[in-house]
Design a protein around this motif. Structure first.
Motif, short mmCIF file in Angstrom:
data_model
loop_
_atom_site.label_atom_id
_atom_site.label_comp_id
_atom_site.label_asym_id
_atom_site.label_seq_id
_atom_site.Cartn_x
_atom_site.Cartn_y
_atom_site.Cartn_z
N GLY A 128 0.74 22.88 7.57
CA GLY A 128 -0.47 22.41 8.24
C GLY A 128 -0.23 21.84 9.62
O GLY A 128 -1.13 21.24 10.21
N ARG A 129 0.95 22.02 10.16
CA ARG A 129 1.27 21.52 11.50
C ARG A 129 1.03 22.65 12.51
O ARG A 129 1.97 23.20 13.10
CB ARG A 129 2.70 20.98 11.52
N PHE A 130 -0.24 23.00 12.65
CA PHE A 130 -0.62 24.18 13.41
C PHE A 130 -0.31 24.06 14.90
O PHE A 130 0.04 25.05 15.54
CB PHE A 130 -2.11 24.48 13.20
N LYS A 131 -0.45 22.88 15.46
CA LYS A 131 -0.16 22.68 16.89
C LYS A 131 1.31 22.97 17.17
O LYS A 131 1.63 23.69 18.13
CB LYS A 131 -0.53 21.25 17.30
N GLU A 132 2.22 22.44 16.34
CA GLU A 132 3.64 22.70 16.55
C GLU A 132 3.96 24.18 16.36
O GLU A 132 4.74 24.77 17.12
CB GLU A 132 4.50 21.87 15.60
N GLY A 133 3.34 24.81 15.36
CA GLY A 133 3.54 26.24 15.14
C GLY A 133 3.05 27.07 16.31
O GLY A 133 3.71 28.02 16.74
N TYR A 134 1.87 26.70 16.83
CA TYR A 134 1.30 27.40 17.98
C TYR A 134 2.21 27.24 19.21
O TYR A 134 2.51 28.21 19.90
CB TYR A 134 -0.10 26.87 18.27
N ASP A 135 2.62 26.00 19.47
CA ASP A 135 3.46 25.75 20.65
C ASP A 135 4.77 26.55 20.59
O ASP A 135 5.19 27.12 21.60
CB ASP A 135 3.77 24.26 20.79
N LEU A 136 5.40 26.59 19.43
CA LEU A 136 6.63 27.38 19.31
C LEU A 136 6.33 28.86 19.48
O LEU A 136 7.11 29.59 20.11
CB LEU A 136 7.30 27.14 17.95
N GLY A 137 5.20 29.32 18.94
CA GLY A 137 4.82 30.72 19.10
C GLY A 137 4.64 31.10 20.55
O GLY A 137 5.12 32.14 21.01
N VAL A 138 3.94 30.25 21.30
CA VAL A 138 3.73 30.51 22.73
C VAL A 138 5.08 30.55 23.45
O VAL A 138 5.32 31.42 24.30
CB VAL A 138 2.79 29.45 23.34
N GLU A 139 5.94 29.61 23.11
CA GLU A 139 7.27 29.59 23.73
C GLU A 139 8.04 30.87 23.40
O GLU A 139 8.68 31.48 24.27
CB GLU A 139 8.05 28.36 23.24
N LEU A 140 7.97 31.29 22.14
CA LEU A 140 8.66 32.52 21.73
C LEU A 140 8.14 33.73 22.49
O LEU A 140 8.92 34.60 22.91
CB LEU A 140 8.49 32.75 20.23
N LEU A 141 6.84 33.80 22.66
CA LEU A 141 6.24 34.97 23.31
C LEU A 141 6.61 35.07 24.79
O LEU A 141 6.53 36.14 25.39
CB LEU A 141 4.73 34.96 23.12
N SER A 142 7.05 33.97 25.38
CA SER A 142 7.50 34.01 26.77
C SER A 142 8.99 34.33 26.88
O SER A 142 9.53 34.45 27.98
CB SER A 142 7.20 32.68 27.47
N ASN A 143 9.65 34.50 25.74
CA ASN A 143 11.09 34.77 25.71
C ASN A 143 11.32 36.29 25.81
O ASN A 143 10.94 37.03 24.92
CB ASN A 143 11.68 34.22 24.41
N PRO A 144 11.96 36.74 26.88
CA PRO A 144 12.18 38.19 27.04
C PRO A 144 13.20 38.77 26.06
O PRO A 144 13.33 40.00 25.96
CB PRO A 144 12.69 38.31 28.49
N ASN A 145 13.89 37.92 25.33
CA ASN A 145 14.93 38.40 24.41
C ASN A 145 14.42 38.68 23.00
O ASN A 145 15.19 39.08 22.13
CB ASN A 145 16.08 37.39 24.34
N ILE A 146 13.13 38.47 22.76
CA ILE A 146 12.57 38.77 21.45
C ILE A 146 12.63 40.29 21.25
O ILE A 146 12.13 41.05 22.08
CB ILE A 146 11.09 38.30 21.34
N PRO A 147 13.23 40.74 20.15
CA PRO A 147 13.25 42.19 19.90
C PRO A 147 11.82 42.73 19.76
O PRO A 147 10.96 42.07 19.18
CB PRO A 147 14.01 42.30 18.57
N PRO A 148 11.58 43.90 20.30
CA PRO A 148 10.22 44.47 20.27
C PRO A 148 9.63 44.57 18.86
O PRO A 148 8.42 44.39 18.68
CB PRO A 148 10.40 45.86 20.88
N ASP A 149 10.45 44.82 17.86
CA ASP A 149 9.94 44.96 16.49
C ASP A 149 9.52 43.63 15.88
O ASP A 149 8.95 43.61 14.78
CB ASP A 149 10.95 45.69 15.60
N HIS A 150 9.74 42.52 16.56
CA HIS A 150 9.30 41.21 16.08
C HIS A 150 8.13 40.65 16.88
O HIS A 150 7.44 39.74 16.42
CB HIS A 150 10.46 40.20 16.14
#
Length: 168
Positions: A128-150
């Motif tokens: 239920g810690r949606f804000k922390e989950g959202y913030d990490l998600g946004v940070e992840l999406l700005s990471n160019p090293n995320i494999p395309p299949d993820h």
């Protein structure tokens, strides 16, 4: 390396004995860390219950607390088994550990770069810690090293957190 060959050959249980011998004779802290880490992995892959292998992950962390891979393995297990509170506890500790730039032996860059954040964001959602989950998600999406299949999955997870935040 014999242990790794057994694992790669589909016989992770056979890799346990060489790792135990390595622990008996090695004095190199990085090799000791990797041996504990792989003992946990190989036993888990070989069918041992997590409750019987978690001690190897903890031993790895105890001997080399500047490495996060063993904590990531625990986090990943907790996330996959819906034990989100334990996942958050483990993931928050792992997230504090920077990439060990002076270590040389089998450092898993992806754990530090994105995998910990990915699994932790899911555990945040599950608690239920949606804000922390959202913030990490946004940070992840700005990471160019995320494999395309993820990337698409991470986008969906981030959207789920946003939807929960919008409900409030």
């Amino acid at each position: 390396y014999l242990a790794q060959s057994y694992r790669d050959g589909g016989k992770p249980k056979k890799g346990v004995y060489p790792l135990l011998k390595c622990l008996e004779f090695s004095r190199w802290d990085e090799e000791i860390y990797v041996s504990h880490l792989r003992l946990g992995r190989y036993k888990l892959e070989g069918g041992d219950p997590f409750e019987k292998v978690v001690s190897h992950y903890l031993d790895a962390f105890e001997c080399r607390p500047i490495r996060a891979e063993s904590l990531y393995d625990m986090l990943n297990y907790y996330r996959a088994h819906n034990k989100f509170v334990l996942g958050v506890m483990t993931g928050e500790l792992a997230l504090k550990i920077p990439y060990p730039k002076h270590d040389r032996l089998f450092v898993e860059i992806a754990s530090y770069d994105w995998r910990i954040k990915d699994d932790l964001s899911i555990c945040y959602y599950g608690t239920g810690r949606f804000k922390e989950g959202y913030d990490l998600g946004v940070e992840l999406l700005s990471n160019p090293n995320i494999p395309p299949d993820h990337k698409a999955r991470i986008e969906r997870n981030t959207q789920y957190c946003k939807e929960k935040l919008d409900e409030k």
